[in-house]
Design a protein around this motif. Structure first.
Motif, short mmCIF file in Angstrom:
data_model
loop_
_atom_site.label_atom_id
_atom_site.label_comp_id
_atom_site.label_asym_id
_atom_site.label_seq_id
_atom_site.Cartn_x
_atom_site.Cartn_y
_atom_site.Cartn_z
N GLU A 830 0.82 -1.22 0.00
CA GLU A 830 0.00 0.00 0.00
C GLU A 830 0.85 1.26 0.00
OE1 GLU A 830 -3.93 1.81 2.30
OE2 GLU A 830 -2.95 -0.03 3.03
N ASP A 831 1.98 1.25 0.72
CA ASP A 831 2.82 2.45 0.79
C ASP A 831 3.38 2.85 -0.57
OD1 ASP A 831 2.36 2.55 3.47
OD2 ASP A 831 4.28 1.64 4.05
N HIS A 832 3.43 1.92 -1.50
CA HIS A 832 4.02 2.19 -2.82
C HIS A 832 2.95 2.43 -3.89
CE1 HIS A 832 7.87 0.74 -1.22
NE2 HIS A 832 7.17 -0.26 -0.68
N LEU A 833 1.69 2.38 -3.49
CA LEU A 833 0.62 2.35 -4.49
C LEU A 833 -0.22 3.61 -4.55
CD1 LEU A 833 -0.69 -1.29 -3.90
CD2 LEU A 833 0.93 -0.50 -5.63
N GLN A 834 0.22 4.68 -3.91
CA GLN A 834 -0.62 5.87 -3.87
C GLN A 834 -0.99 6.39 -5.26
OE1 GLN A 834 -2.22 6.75 -1.09
NE2 GLN A 834 -1.15 4.89 -0.39
N PRO A 835 -0.05 6.45 -6.23
CA PRO A 835 -0.45 6.90 -7.58
C PRO A 835 -1.52 6.00 -8.20
CG PRO A 835 1.94 6.93 -7.34
CD PRO A 835 1.40 6.22 -6.15
N LEU A 836 -1.40 4.70 -7.98
CA LEU A 836 -2.39 3.76 -8.50
C LEU A 836 -3.75 3.98 -7.83
CD1 LEU A 836 -3.06 1.01 -10.08
CD2 LEU A 836 -2.53 -0.11 -7.91
N LEU A 837 -3.74 4.07 -6.53
CA LEU A 837 -4.99 4.21 -5.78
C LEU A 837 -5.69 5.51 -6.15
CD1 LEU A 837 -3.77 2.91 -2.30
CD2 LEU A 837 -5.06 1.65 -4.06
N LYS A 838 -4.91 6.55 -6.33
CA LYS A 838 -5.50 7.84 -6.72
C LYS A 838 -6.15 7.73 -8.09
CE LYS A 838 -4.30 12.73 -7.21
NZ LYS A 838 -3.20 13.73 -7.15
N ARG A 839 -5.49 6.99 -8.99
CA ARG A 839 -6.01 6.85 -10.35
C ARG A 839 -7.27 5.98 -10.38
NH1 ARG A 839 -3.21 9.97 -14.26
NH2 ARG A 839 -3.55 9.08 -16.33
#
Length: 847
Positions: A830-839
């Motif tokens: 999760e800590d590395h996925l912020q751009p994905l989650l935002k998209r």
């Protein structure tokens, strides 16, 4: 007259003293005074010849011959000039004229040289024998012909000539240099024992001699005694530091002793001596072997920039490196220049075909292979490349030009090319290629047989172990697969594909699959970019099994960064063509367009990659009435073929507006024929009521599917968007799945299209949720079977025992009982996925 003789003598004195300018002035002045002065014309002509102005020399000496045609000396001199002009036959005629006027050893010797240049070896030897009879004292004309033969690597003739210099007792008539020449000729013929027998006595009799040590070192190296070879070649290099041969052969023997640093140092020294072409070639081969690609690349670029006549093999290697770096246009341009200069360059044509194939330049590949086969119908590489192109590398644009039956015919042709190559050259390489072709055509049993034969022919051929491991893996023989992947690593430790497959298999043999080994390989220069990418994927899997998520993600990121550099990129929306598809396939479309086949044989399983499509197909394929055909390109190919079938020539989806009843029936019939052929080739029979096509991306073509097969079943696999996108990112998948932002955009367009289909399609779509399926398999399986109109069969719950080929990234999971650990697996990263989650934010709200 006397004054003329004095002047001639003065000019000749200057000439012999090396003062050519003063000599030339005298000769020119005499000719200006009297143009018929034969001696002046002759001597000035010889002076021009010495200055390599051979055309001017010819004019002067020919004039002298015309003035005095009875002079044997003049005819001999004119022949010498013609030799320099490489006019062998004219030279031979002048030497014959000289001999006819007055036989001389020089004219016979020169005639022998001319005849040898013309390819008449027997007459050349006869003429040299005549020269030797007229002049039995050294230097012998046999030595001249022998050394010329050595230059042309005509070792048999060279040996005959040099042995003529020995007396009947075997003693040399001249000096030790002739014996060293003879040893060199023997070395060239791998007759090293004879060479050593000649050289060792000389070593005791003669003062230190670099040529002697060099030939001794070469002889010992060829016989496999590299320690002695190094001893003598080191001595030769010290005695003659500018001798390329001693440094280069020293490097070769050091390589055999695996003293790589020393070998490279010697190779660099040899190549630095006047940029010697052979030494450059050896250095580049050694750098390539040790994977010092950057240094090799710089040397090759410098050679191309500075050399008047670049070495073709070095240019081919430069083209290979450019191709490895993704610079396919530069690579192809280099090879095309080589072929333009030498249309018969078979190897350059082959490299052009290989690089064009790798770059997916299908037309260029086929043209190059056809050119190769026109020159040589038995060209094994051309047959292999055509087999490869026809079996696997046709682009959608190429496939769109073919009906499905025609495309299947290409597979048969491909296998014929592989078979032809293996029959011409029954080697590990050809049988390996044949095996890979059979895997791609779905004939795994035959493929395994060919790959096993490849290993029988060459047990240390790593690619066959790798490919046999993959074939075993896809057929469910995990134990054998592991064994072959391990053997691949033994033979080729940097093979990222083998490390990756073992990591996915969860192999726990530390000697083969330790993190330390993987990380050390990634630090080394050996792996190329593709293997480096696979090693990163393997390291990520290994860190993941150790529950070290941060380290795992970092390696996934590095692997996908390499992949993204070489894969397609751009607008995902354009890539999916969602706007156009939604626009064309409206409710009105299905109201206005006639339907195709009434058949309910096909079951289409669609969804995002990594959403459970392979699992659902494996469950259905475990039913006795269902055959699982795997991921087929056929629907996509039919869609693309509509362009050439339509009146307007518009691309899909706009061409779908022109589908009428006959065309719909034609396309449906092609597809059904293809389905049954796939089932039959896998050992199926008419008992199958349904055949599945689990190409996930067919979600884009559900409009066409509904037009052709309104009675077909469509199963839509769903899964948490975050798990789907992260799982795609963790696989070795092409763009857009190797980019977190792109895969999120792709999911968004897929989600949008599925919402559209559920509104407009005349087909009832069954949604199967992955999370629900793995937590309650029995009830979900009953639901799927009921939708397909199939009776209950307990084998569907025991799908891990079903023996069939599975070629997708989920081939391991479907061999294992269901597990729930992949549900919510995205949270580890999760800590590395912020751009994905935002998209994905908007999609997540609507799911």
């Amino acid at each position: 007259m006397e004054q003329f003789d004095v002047s001639i003598q003065q000019g000749l004195a200057f000439h012999q003293a090396g003062k050519s300018d003063q000599a030339k002035q005298i000769y020119v002045r005499l000719i200006e005074q009297n143009k018929d002065k034969v001696d002046a014309l002759h001597l000035l002509g010889l002076l021009m010849h010495e200055e390599e102005k051979h055309d001017e020399a010819y004019d002067l000496v020919a004039t002298a011959v015309n003035l005095m045609p009875s002079s044997a000396i003049l005819h001999n001199s004119l022949g010498v000039v013609e030799l320099a002009r490489k006019r062998w036959e004219c030279a031979a005629n002048h030497f014959r004229d000289s001999i006819a006027i007055q036989p001389s050893p020089e004219a016979h010797r020169n005639l022998g040289i001319s005849l040898y240049r013309m390819g008449d070896v027997a007459e050349a030897e006869s003429s040299i024998a005549n020269a030797a009879l007229l002049s039995p004292m050294p230097p012998s004309p046999y030595l001249d012909l022998g050394r010329l033969a050595m230059e042309n690597q005509d070792w048999k003739l060279a040996e005959r000539c040099l042995r003529r210099l020995f007396d009947p007792n075997g003693n040399i008539k001249t000096d030790s240099r002739i014996m060293i020449d003879l040893a060199r000729v023997l070395n060239a013929q791998s007759r090293t024992d004879e060479s050593v027998a000649i050289l060792l006595p000389l070593l005791k009799q003669s003062p230190p001699n670099s040529d002697l040590h060099t030939q001794l070192g070469i002889a010992f190296g060829l016989s496999g005694d590299h320690e002695k070879a190094v001893q003598h070649l080191s001595a030769a290099s010290q005695l003659a530091p500018n001798c390329v041969a001693s440094w280069m052969n020293l490097s070769i023997s050091l390589s055999h002793l695996q003293r790589w640093d020393d070998a490279l140092t010697c190779a660099r020294t040899a190549a630095s001596i006047d940029e010697d072409p052979k030494a450059l070639l050896h250095l580049c081969r050694l750098l390539h072997q040790r994977n010092f690609v950057d240094e090799e690349y710089q040397i090759l670029r410098r050679h191309l920039r500075n050399a008047d006549n670049p070495i073709p093999e070095l240019i081919q290697r430069l083209a290979e490196i450019e191709a490895e770096r993704g610079n396919h246009d530069d690579a192809i341009a280099l090879l095309c220049d080589l072929i333009n200069n030498d249309p018969a360059n078979h190897r350059a044509l082959l490299r052009l075909a290989e690089i064009s194939e790798h770059a997916n330049r299908i037309d260029a590949t086929v043209r190059a292979c056809v050119s190769l086969l026109q020159r040589d119908p038995d060209s094994v590489p051309a047959h292999l490349l055509l087999g490869l192109v026809l079996s696997s590398r046709l682009t959608p644009q190429h496939r769109a030009k073919l009906d499905l039956k025609e495309r299947d015919g290409l597979v048969d042709r491909a296998l014929k090319h592989f078979s032809r190559a293996a029959n011409l050259d029954p080697s590990a390489e050809t049988y390996d290629a044949w095996g890979v072709g059979l895997i791609r055509s779905g004939e795994h049993e035959k493929a395994i047989e060919k790959l096993q034969h490849a290993i029988h022919l060459a047990p240390t051929f790593a690619p066959s172990h790798l490919n046999l491991g993959k074939a075993k893996l896809e057929t469910g023989d995990l134990t054998s697969a592991k064994a072959h992947f391990r053997q691949t690593i033994k033979l080729q430790e940097w093979c990222g594909d083998a490390h990756y497959e073992l990591a996915c298999l969860g192999d726990d043999d530390d000697s083969f699959q330790s993190l330390r080994q993987l990380l050390a390989l990634l630090e080394s220069k050996q792996p190329n970019q593709r293997q480096r990418m696979m090693l990163h994927f393997a390291a990520a899997k290994k860190f993941e099994s150790e529950r070290k998520s941060d380290q795992a993600f970092e390696h996934y990121r590095k692997a996908n960064a390499i992949k993204s550099r070489h894969d397609q990129s751009g607008s995902v929306r354009d890539f999916v063509a969602s706007d156009a598809i939604i626009d064309v396939f409206s409710e009105r479309y299905f109201h206005d367009h006639p339907i195709g086949s009434e058949s309910d044989v096909p079951i289409f399983i669609v969804g995002m990659p990594r959403s459970g499509t392979t699992l659902i197909e494996q469950v259905l394929a475990s039913h006795p009435c269902v055959h699982g055909a795997g991921e087929l390109n056929d629907i996509s190919d039919l869609a693309n073929s509509l362009t050439r079938k339509s009146r307007t020539g518009l691309p899909f989806p706009y061409s779908a507006k022109e589908i009428d009843k006959p065309l719909a029936n034609e396309l449906a019939s092609q597809y059904l024929t293809r389905l049954h052929r796939v089932a039959n080739s896998a050992g199926g029979n008419s008992r199958y009521r349904h055949i599945t096509d689990k190409m996930p991306t067919n979600f884009r073509h559900l409009g066409l599917i509904a037009t052709l097969f309104p009675n077909a079943r469509v199963i839509h696999c769903t899964r948490d968007p975050r798990d789907v996108c992260v799982s795609c990112y963790k696989q070795n998948l092409a763009w857009p799945f190797c980019d977190l932002i792109a895969v999120a955009d792709y999911f968004t367009q897929y989600h949008r299209m599925m919402a559209h289909w559920k509104k407009v399609l005349p087909i009832n779509i069954l949604d199967v949720n992955y999370e629900k399926f793995v937590t309650d398999q029995p009830s979900q399986t009953k639901r799927v079977l009921a939708y397909c109109g199939l009776p209950w069969d307990r084998q569907c719950l025991e799908f891990t025992h079903t023996k069939r080929v599975v070629s997708t990234p989920s081939k391991l999971q479907v061999r294992q009982p269901l597990y729930q650990s992949s549900v919510g697996a995205w949270k580890k990263y999760e800590d590395h996925l912020q751009p994905l989650l935002k998209r994905l934010a908007t999609v997540l709200q609507s799911v």
